[in-house]
Scaffold this motif. Structure first.
Motif, PDB file in Angstrom:
ATOM      1  N   HIS A 291      11.572   5.906 -13.713  1.00 39.15           N
ATOM      2  CA  HIS A 291      11.087   4.780 -14.499  1.00 39.15           C
ATOM      3  C   HIS A 291      10.387   5.225 -15.778  1.00 39.15           C
ATOM      4  O   HIS A 291      10.004   4.398 -16.575  1.00 39.15           O
ATOM      5  CB  HIS A 291      10.168   3.904 -13.652  1.00 39.15           C
ATOM      6  N   GLU A 292      10.214   6.537 -15.972  1.00 39.75           N
ATOM      7  CA  GLU A 292       9.553   7.019 -17.187  1.00 39.75           C
ATOM      8  C   GLU A 292      10.532   7.818 -18.048  1.00 39.75           C
ATOM      9  O   GLU A 292      10.962   7.352 -19.082  1.00 39.75           O
ATOM     10  CB  GLU A 292       8.321   7.830 -16.813  1.00 39.75           C
ATOM     11  N   GLN A 293      10.928   9.022 -17.610  1.00 39.24           N
ATOM     12  CA  GLN A 293      11.798   9.855 -18.438  1.00 39.24           C
ATOM     13  C   GLN A 293      13.284   9.594 -18.199  1.00 39.24           C
ATOM     14  O   GLN A 293      14.075   9.667 -19.128  1.00 39.24           O
ATOM     15  CB  GLN A 293      11.525  11.342 -18.177  1.00 39.24           C
ATOM     16  N   HIS A 294      13.677   9.359 -16.989  1.00 44.07           N
ATOM     17  CA  HIS A 294      15.088   9.184 -16.638  1.00 44.07           C
ATOM     18  C   HIS A 294      15.300   7.774 -16.118  1.00 44.07           C
ATOM     19  O   HIS A 294      15.808   7.562 -15.031  1.00 44.07           O
ATOM     20  CB  HIS A 294      15.512  10.205 -15.575  1.00 44.07           C
ATOM     21  N   TYR A 295      14.930   6.816 -16.912  1.00 39.64           N
ATOM     22  CA  TYR A 295      14.951   5.425 -16.476  1.00 39.64           C
ATOM     23  C   TYR A 295      16.354   4.958 -16.094  1.00 39.64           C
ATOM     24  O   TYR A 295      17.317   5.163 -16.821  1.00 39.64           O
ATOM     25  CB  TYR A 295      14.400   4.517 -17.574  1.00 39.64           C
ATOM     26  N   ILE A 296      16.444   4.369 -14.935  1.00 42.87           N
ATOM     27  CA  ILE A 296      17.647   3.637 -14.549  1.00 42.87           C
ATOM     28  C   ILE A 296      17.185   2.300 -13.996  1.00 42.87           C
ATOM     29  O   ILE A 296      16.150   2.206 -13.359  1.00 42.87           O
ATOM     30  CB  ILE A 296      18.517   4.366 -13.500  1.00 42.87           C
ATOM     31  N   SER A 297      17.954   1.292 -14.277  1.00 44.44           N
ATOM     32  CA  SER A 297      17.570  -0.036 -13.810  1.00 44.44           C
ATOM     33  C   SER A 297      18.216  -0.370 -12.474  1.00 44.44           C
ATOM     34  O   SER A 297      17.893  -1.386 -11.883  1.00 44.44           O
ATOM     35  CB  SER A 297      17.951  -1.081 -14.844  1.00 44.44           C
ATOM     36  N   ALA A 298      19.125   0.474 -12.020  1.00 39.81           N
ATOM     37  CA  ALA A 298      19.832   0.205 -10.758  1.00 39.81           C
ATOM     38  C   ALA A 298      18.873   0.253  -9.577  1.00 39.81           C
ATOM     39  O   ALA A 298      17.898   0.998  -9.584  1.00 39.81           O
ATOM     40  CB  ALA A 298      20.942   1.237 -10.555  1.00 39.81           C
ATOM     41  N   PRO A 299      19.155  -0.544  -8.558  1.00 40.55           N
ATOM     42  CA  PRO A 299      18.341  -0.475  -7.348  1.00 40.55           C
ATOM     43  C   PRO A 299      18.458   0.905  -6.689  1.00 40.55           C
ATOM     44  O   PRO A 299      19.526   1.508  -6.694  1.00 40.55           O
ATOM     45  CB  PRO A 299      18.940  -1.549  -6.434  1.00 40.55           C
ATOM     46  N   VAL A 300      17.332   1.392  -6.154  1.00 36.18           N
ATOM     47  CA  VAL A 300      17.295   2.680  -5.457  1.00 36.18           C
ATOM     48  C   VAL A 300      16.961   2.411  -3.994  1.00 36.18           C
ATOM     49  O   VAL A 300      15.960   1.762  -3.689  1.00 36.18           O
ATOM     50  CB  VAL A 300      16.234   3.620  -6.069  1.00 36.18           C
ATOM     51  N   ILE A 301      17.828   2.912  -3.102  1.00 36.08           N
ATOM     52  CA  ILE A 301      17.592   2.799  -1.661  1.00 36.08           C
ATOM     53  C   ILE A 301      17.289   4.200  -1.142  1.00 36.08           C
ATOM     54  O   ILE A 301      18.063   5.131  -1.350  1.00 36.08           O
ATOM     55  CB  ILE A 301      18.807   2.207  -0.926  1.00 36.08           C
ATOM     56  N   ILE A 302      16.147   4.334  -0.484  1.00 33.75           N
ATOM     57  CA  ILE A 302      15.742   5.602   0.120  1.00 33.75           C
ATOM     58  C   ILE A 302      16.294   5.639   1.548  1.00 33.75           C
ATOM     59  O   ILE A 302      16.184   4.660   2.285  1.00 33.75           O
ATOM     60  CB  ILE A 302      14.193   5.727   0.171  1.00 33.75           C
ATOM     61  N   ILE A 303      16.861   6.787   1.934  1.00 33.03           N
ATOM     62  CA  ILE A 303      17.372   6.957   3.299  1.00 33.03           C
ATOM     63  C   ILE A 303      16.615   8.125   3.920  1.00 33.03           C
ATOM     64  O   ILE A 303      16.621   9.235   3.382  1.00 33.03           O
ATOM     65  CB  ILE A 303      18.887   7.258   3.304  1.00 33.03           C
ATOM     66  N   GLY A 304      15.928   7.873   5.017  1.00 37.15           N
ATOM     67  CA  GLY A 304      15.130   8.946   5.619  1.00 37.15           C
ATOM     68  C   GLY A 304      14.740   8.669   7.053  1.00 37.15           C
ATOM     69  O   GLY A 304      15.230   7.740   7.693  1.00 37.15           O
ATOM     70  N   GLU A 305      13.827   9.495   7.533  1.00 32.93           N
ATOM     71  CA  GLU A 305      13.375   9.438   8.926  1.00 32.93           C
ATOM     72  C   GLU A 305      12.432   8.254   9.144  1.00 32.93           C
ATOM     73  O   GLU A 305      11.611   7.937   8.296  1.00 32.93           O
ATOM     74  CB  GLU A 305      12.630  10.729   9.298  1.00 32.93           C
ATOM     75  N   LYS A 306      12.555   7.661  10.305  1.00 32.23           N
ATOM     76  CA  LYS A 306      11.740   6.497  10.642  1.00 32.23           C
ATOM     77  C   LYS A 306      10.235   6.828  10.628  1.00 32.23           C
ATOM     78  O   LYS A 306       9.420   5.982  10.285  1.00 32.23           O
ATOM     79  CB  LYS A 306      12.164   5.963  12.009  1.00 32.23           C
ATOM     80  N   GLU A 307       9.894   8.077  10.957  1.00 40.08           N
ATOM     81  CA  GLU A 307       8.476   8.474  11.000  1.00 40.08           C
ATOM     82  C   GLU A 307       7.818   8.392   9.621  1.00 40.08           C
ATOM     83  O   GLU A 307       6.610   8.327   9.520  1.00 40.08           O
ATOM     84  CB  GLU A 307       8.310   9.915  11.504  1.00 40.08           C
ATOM     85  N   ARG A 308       8.605   8.411   8.553  1.00 42.31           N
ATOM     86  CA  ARG A 308       8.053   8.379   7.197  1.00 42.31           C
ATOM     87  C   ARG A 308       8.109   6.986   6.583  1.00 42.31           C
ATOM     88  O   ARG A 308       7.992   6.821   5.371  1.00 42.31           O
ATOM     89  CB  ARG A 308       8.799   9.383   6.315  1.00 42.31           C
ATOM     90  N   GLU A 309       8.242   5.994   7.420  1.00 38.30           N
ATOM     91  CA  GLU A 309       8.367   4.611   6.958  1.00 38.30           C
ATOM     92  C   GLU A 309       7.232   4.196   6.021  1.00 38.30           C
ATOM     93  O   GLU A 309       7.469   3.540   5.000  1.00 38.30           O
ATOM     94  CB  GLU A 309       8.415   3.687   8.175  1.00 38.30           C
ATOM     95  N   ALA A 310       6.012   4.597   6.323  1.00 40.25           N
ATOM     96  CA  ALA A 310       4.871   4.242   5.462  1.00 40.25           C
ATOM     97  C   ALA A 310       5.031   4.846   4.072  1.00 40.25           C
ATOM     98  O   ALA A 310       4.727   4.195   3.062  1.00 40.25           O
ATOM     99  CB  ALA A 310       3.565   4.706   6.097  1.00 40.25           C
ATOM    100  N   ASP A 311       5.532   6.078   3.994  1.00 41.08           N
ATOM    101  CA  ASP A 311       5.776   6.714   2.695  1.00 41.08           C
ATOM    102  C   ASP A 311       6.815   5.934   1.904  1.00 41.08           C
ATOM    103  O   ASP A 311       6.679   5.747   0.697  1.00 41.08           O
ATOM    104  CB  ASP A 311       6.279   8.149   2.869  1.00 41.08           C
ATOM    105  N   TYR A 312       7.877   5.491   2.574  1.00 44.89           N
ATOM    106  CA  TYR A 312       8.958   4.777   1.898  1.00 44.89           C
ATOM    107  C   TYR A 312       8.485   3.407   1.406  1.00 44.89           C
ATOM    108  O   TYR A 312       8.901   2.959   0.341  1.00 44.89           O
ATOM    109  CB  TYR A 312      10.183   4.648   2.796  1.00 44.89           C
ATOM    110  N   ARG A 313       7.586   2.778   2.156  1.00 44.35           N
ATOM    111  CA  ARG A 313       7.027   1.507   1.688  1.00 44.35           C
ATOM    112  C   ARG A 313       6.230   1.706   0.403  1.00 44.35           C
ATOM    113  O   ARG A 313       6.247   0.862  -0.487  1.00 44.35           O
ATOM    114  CB  ARG A 313       6.154   0.867   2.764  1.00 44.35           C
ATOM    115  N   GLU A 314       5.539   2.856   0.309  1.00 44.52           N
ATOM    116  CA  GLU A 314       4.825   3.185  -0.933  1.00 44.52           C
ATOM    117  C   GLU A 314       5.801   3.344  -2.089  1.00 44.52           C
ATOM    118  O   GLU A 314       5.510   2.924  -3.207  1.00 44.52           O
ATOM    119  CB  GLU A 314       4.021   4.492  -0.777  1.00 44.52           C
TER     120      GLU A 314
END
Length: 133
Positions: free
Chosen positions: A71-94
């Motif tokens: 959103h600063e140097q390499h701005y893209i307007s496309a939606p970004v979906i994070i794919i990861g481990e369920k244990e890091r759900e709080a991080d992904y919400r951030e």
């Protein structure tokens, strides 16, 4: 969904990347898929193409900084979906607070197609409203 829809996937694990691609294709979300496996390729590709959707591995070191950089140097307007481990759900919400569209836990990968379709629909409407491609 337009045939020239571009989905950019950043995943360094080839097996996981293939799983994501298979999930998308099985649900009819095939589009044009571009896979990158390292940060420099990702940043270069983001600046060269205008993806309609970005799928980003949650295992990427410095993921928060990458999201801020998008959103600063390499701005893209496309939606970004994070794919990861369920244990890091709080991080992904951030990360959603910093611009990610959504996250999908790898344990619930079946959600990827539905979430991707929703994000692509939103992006299509957004591009139509602003007159972009």
């Amino acid at each position: 969904m337009a045939q020239n829809t571009i989905i950019l996937i950043f995943e360094d694990n080839a097996s996981l990347a293939e799983t994501y691609i298979t999930e998308l294709k099985n649900a009819g979300v095939s589009s044009q898929i571009k896979l990158v496996q390292d940060l420099s390729s990702f940043l270069k590709t983001v600046s060269q193409i205008k993806p309609h959707l970005v799928l980003l591995s949650g295992r990427v070191p410095g993921l928060g900084e990458i999201m801020l950089g998008l959103h600063e140097q390499h701005y893209i307007s496309a939606p970004v979906i994070i794919i990861g481990e369920k244990e890091r759900e709080a991080d992904y919400r951030e990360l959603i607070k910093h611009g990610a569209y959504d996250y999908v836990a790898r344990e619930n990968i079946y959600r990827l197609a539905h979430t991707s379709r929703n994000a692509l629909t939103m992006e299509t409407y957004r591009r139509e409203l602003i007159g972009g491609t």
